[in-house]
Design an enzyme around this catalytic site. Structure first.
Site, PDB file in Angstrom:
ATOM      1  N   GLU A   1       1.140   3.962   2.027  1.00 64.69           N
ATOM      2  CA  GLU A   1       1.614   4.476   3.221  1.00 64.69           C
ATOM      3  C   GLU A   1       2.541   3.580   3.725  1.00 64.69           C
ATOM      4  O   GLU A   1       3.601   4.024   4.195  1.00 64.69           O
ATOM      5  CB  GLU A   1       0.458   4.158   4.107  1.00 64.69           C
ATOM      6  CG  GLU A   1      -0.808   4.919   4.056  1.00 64.69           C
ATOM      7  CD  GLU A   1      -1.895   4.055   3.346  1.00 64.69           C
ATOM      8  OE1 GLU A   1      -1.665   3.524   2.380  1.00 64.69           O
ATOM      9  OE2 GLU A   1      -3.036   3.934   3.801  1.00 64.69           O
TER      10      GLU A   1
ATOM     11  N   HIS B   1       0.745  -1.186   0.084  1.00 66.37           N
ATOM     12  CA  HIS B   1      -0.092  -0.066   0.122  1.00 66.37           C
ATOM     13  C   HIS B   1       0.777   1.243   0.123  1.00 66.37           C
ATOM     14  O   HIS B   1       2.216   1.070   0.550  1.00 66.37           O
ATOM     15  CB  HIS B   1      -0.931  -0.091   1.318  1.00 66.37           C
ATOM     16  CG  HIS B   1      -1.891  -1.042   1.206  1.00 66.37           C
ATOM     17  ND1 HIS B   1      -3.029  -1.018   2.178  1.00 66.37           N
ATOM     18  CD2 HIS B   1      -2.434  -1.978   0.356  1.00 66.37           C
ATOM     19  CE1 HIS B   1      -3.919  -1.782   1.690  1.00 66.37           C
ATOM     20  NE2 HIS B   1      -3.782  -2.440   0.430  1.00 66.37           N
TER      21      HIS B   1
ATOM     22  N   CYS C   1      -2.141  -0.406   7.515  1.00 68.79           N
ATOM     23  CA  CYS C   1      -1.453   0.691   7.497  1.00 68.79           C
ATOM     24  C   CYS C   1      -1.576   1.548   8.809  1.00 68.79           C
ATOM     25  O   CYS C   1      -0.392   2.205   9.291  1.00 68.79           O
ATOM     26  CB  CYS C   1      -1.946   1.528   6.241  1.00 68.79           C
ATOM     27  SG  CYS C   1      -1.414   0.733   4.889  1.00 68.79           S
TER      28      CYS C   1
END
Lengths: 183, 183
Positions: free
Chosen positions: B63, B61, B94
Site C-alpha cells: 500500500e 508494504h 498503511c
C-alpha cells in the site's frame, strides 16, 4: 514503564535537540516543523524532517524518513536496538512504522491532541495484541518542541490574514471602480 | 457505508485482480504476497507489491509503495479522488498512510485478524476525531487473496521443517560418528 519522564535517560535532551535542529530546517522550507533522529548504541545513525510539501508525498513525515534512512544505514528493516526521537507525538502512520521497524524505545517532545497515536487519541505502543510493544518517554524539551510549532502556525495564520485583507482591499477598489464607471 | 460488499462497484473485481498480480510478483520474490493498486477516474495510476525483504525497509508494504507512486504520478500528496485496492486488510501504518493521503475509498480482499486496522483490531477509517474518513468495501476476490497468502505460509513452514530435519539428520550423524570414534 509508560509515562512522562519516568524513563528519561541522560542523553535524551541532547538527541532531542538534534531532532529540533531538523524541525528548524523543516520550518525554513515552510514545512510543518517536525524533526526526528534514530539512535543506536548512543550513536546517531539517521535524521529526518517533515518534507511532505517539498516531496509531495503523503508518507514523508519526519519519523518515516528517519526510519527509512536508519534501515538503509543498518541494511536491515529490523531496528530492534534503536531509539527514535521525534519532536511531536507520532500520528497513526508513524506509530505503525515504528512498530513495523521493531524500534525499542520512542522519545517524543510534545503531545499532538488532534492526531497523536501514542498518548492522545490512541495508545498504540502498548497494544499487546500486536507483535511488538516498546518503551515510551515524552515531555523532553517539550516547550521548545511545542514552541516551534506554535510559531509556525501563528506565522501561517498571519500570512493568510494579510492575503485575505489584500484580496478584500482589491475587491473593494474594483467595486468602487465599477460603480464610478456606471453612466 | 461501511461493511462487506454493501458498496461494491462494477470494476472492483477487475482492479483487485490487478492487485493480485502484484501479490503474485511479491510471492515470486519470496516476499509475503500482498499487492495494491491506486485508481483514479477508473484509471489505474499506480501499483505496489510488498518489498520489505528486497528493500530491507520497514515501510515497504504494498500500500505504501502504491500510494507513493500515485502521489508521484499526480504530483500531489493529496489523493482525494483515488481508490486504493489491496489484497489484504491494511495494518496500522498503511491505514495511517491512507488517511494521510486523503484516499476516498478503500477496497481490500481478505481480513488480517492479527494486524488489520480497518476491521479486525481497529476501525481506523471510521474515527471521526481524525481529519479524514473514507468508504470501505471488503471481501472482493477474498478466497484468491487469502489463498495466495495461505499457500505462501504453507510453503514457508514446509521449507523450515525440511531445513530442521536436515539439521537434525546431520546432528545425529555427527553424534554417531563421535561415538564410533570413542576408543
Amino acid at each position: 514503564m509508560f509515562g512522562q519522564n519516568c524513563n528519561v535517560i541522560a542523553e535524551d535532551e541532547f538527541f532531542m535537540s538534534v531532532a529540533l535542529e531538523e524541525a528548524t530546517k523543516a520550518a525554513s522550507l515552510k514545512e510543518v516543523p517536525v524533526g526526528a533522529v534514530v539512535v543506536c548504541d548512543k550513536k546517531l545513525i539517521a535524521r529526518g524532517k517533515n518534507e511532505r510539501e517539498e516531496m509531495q508525498t503523503p508518507t514523508a513525515h519526519a519519523e518515516m524518513l528517519a526510519l527509512q534512512a536508519a534501515a538503509s544505514f543498518q541494511k536491515s528493516w529490523r531496528l530492534e536496538e534503536c531509539t527514535l526521537y521525534v519532536t511531536l507525538e507520532p500520528c497513526i502512520m508513524c506509530v505503525g512504522a515504528i512498530l513495523q521497524a521493531r524500534i525499542r524505545r520512542l522519545v517524543f517532545g510534545c503531545l499532538d491532541p488532534k492526531a497523536g497515536a501514542v498518548r492522545s487519541l490512541y495508545r498504540l505502543c502498548e497494544d499487546t495484541r500486536l507483535n511488538h510493544q516498546l518503551d515510551v518517554a515524552h515531555g523532553i524539551l517539550e516547550s521548545d518542541c511545542a514552541g516551534i510549532l506554535a510559531e509556525f502556525f501563528s506565522c501561517l495564520r498571519e500570512t493568510k490574514r494579510a492575503v485575505k485583507e489584500r484580496r478584500g482591499g482589491r475587491a473593494r477598489l474594483k467595486a468602487l471602480d465599477s460603480k464610478s464607471s456606471v453612466p
